[in-house]
Each structure stands twice: as structure tokens, then as C-alpha cells.
Design a protein around this motif. Structure first.
Motif, short mmCIF file in Angstrom:
data_model
loop_
_atom_site.label_atom_id
_atom_site.label_comp_id
_atom_site.label_asym_id
_atom_site.label_seq_id
_atom_site.Cartn_x
_atom_site.Cartn_y
_atom_site.Cartn_z
N VAL A 170 0.82 -1.29 -0.04
CA VAL A 170 -0.08 0.10 0.10
C VAL A 170 0.62 1.39 -0.12
N THR A 171 1.81 1.28 0.59
CA THR A 171 2.75 2.52 0.78
C THR A 171 3.55 2.83 -0.57
N VAL A 172 3.91 1.55 -1.21
CA VAL A 172 4.53 1.66 -2.51
C VAL A 172 3.66 2.14 -3.54
N LEU A 221 0.75 3.78 -3.16
CA LEU A 221 0.58 5.26 -2.67
C LEU A 221 1.49 6.16 -3.28
N GLY A 222 2.86 5.88 -2.85
CA GLY A 222 3.93 6.78 -3.52
C GLY A 222 3.97 6.74 -5.14
N ALA A 223 3.59 5.81 -5.66
CA ALA A 223 3.52 5.46 -7.36
C ALA A 223 2.25 6.63 -7.63
N ALA A 224 1.38 6.51 -6.88
CA ALA A 224 -0.04 7.21 -7.40
C ALA A 224 0.47 8.86 -7.10
N LEU A 225 1.19 9.01 -6.16
CA LEU A 225 1.49 10.46 -5.87
C LEU A 225 2.40 11.03 -6.91
N ALA A 226 3.34 10.23 -7.39
CA ALA A 226 4.37 10.52 -8.24
C ALA A 226 3.56 10.83 -9.80
N VAL A 227 2.61 9.78 -9.85
CA VAL A 227 1.90 10.04 -11.17
C VAL A 227 1.01 11.11 -11.36
N ALA A 228 0.49 11.50 -10.32
CA ALA A 228 -0.52 12.77 -9.90
C ALA A 228 0.40 13.99 -10.03
N LEU A 229 1.48 13.88 -9.60
CA LEU A 229 2.44 15.38 -9.53
C LEU A 229 3.17 15.37 -10.90
N GLY A 230 3.49 14.29 -11.35
CA GLY A 230 4.44 14.38 -12.81
C GLY A 230 3.63 14.30 -14.00
#
Length: 85
Positions: free
Chosen positions: A56-58, A60-69
Motif C-alpha cells: 500500500v505504501t509503495v 500510494l507513493g507511485a500514485a503520488l508520483a503519477v499525480a504530480l508528474g
């Protein structure tokens, strides 16, 4: 399969030589922290819960990177201008 020079093509001319290596090292830094995060989870929960929390942590981190990039389409490399289509 992705292009090995993907970060180089996306980066501005002024940092084109620096950004791909820096991005790679940031990825290594994040990947290296996974064992530490798993150890924290394992000290407090069971093995299956630890693996689930790590996933879940990984994710969520990937989703954050996709959303910001967000990717910019139609950019002419080296000129910084949008291509008219």
C-alpha cells in the motif's frame, strides 16, 4: 518498454546531462528505504499485514508520483515551445 533516454528527452536543455542520473539516484534512495519501512511495520504487526502495508505504501507513493508528474505533450525538444498541430 520505455525509452532508456526518457528523462533526458523530458528535461530542459540546461539540465539534460544531470537529470537522468539524478532521477536514477532518487529511485535508488526510495528503493533502499523499503527495507526500513518493512522493519517498522514488522515490529508492530504480523508478516502478512507487513507485506500488505508495504504494498500500500509503495502504491500510494507511485500514485503520488503519477499525480504530480504530468507529462507535457506536443513539446519540441530543445526549443521549449509547443508544436502546432
Amino acid at each position: 518498454m520505455t525509452d532508456p533516454d526518457y528523462f533526458g528527452k523530458l528535461s530542459p536543455d540546461s539540465v539534460r546531462g544531470f537529470l537522468p542520473g539524478f532521477a536514477y539516484q532518487c529511485g535508488v534512495l526510495l528503493a533502499g528505504s523499503v527495507a526500513y519501512v518493512q522493519a517498522i511495520f514488522a515490529a508492530r504487526t504480523s508478516y502478512p499485514t507487513t507485506m500488505a502495508l508495504t504494498a500500500v505504501t509503495v502504491l500510494l507513493g507511485a500514485a503520488l508520483a503519477v499525480a504530480l508528474g504530468k507529462e507535457k505533450r506536443g513539446i519540441s525538444f530543445g526549443e521549449g515551445s509547443v508544436i502546432k498541430q
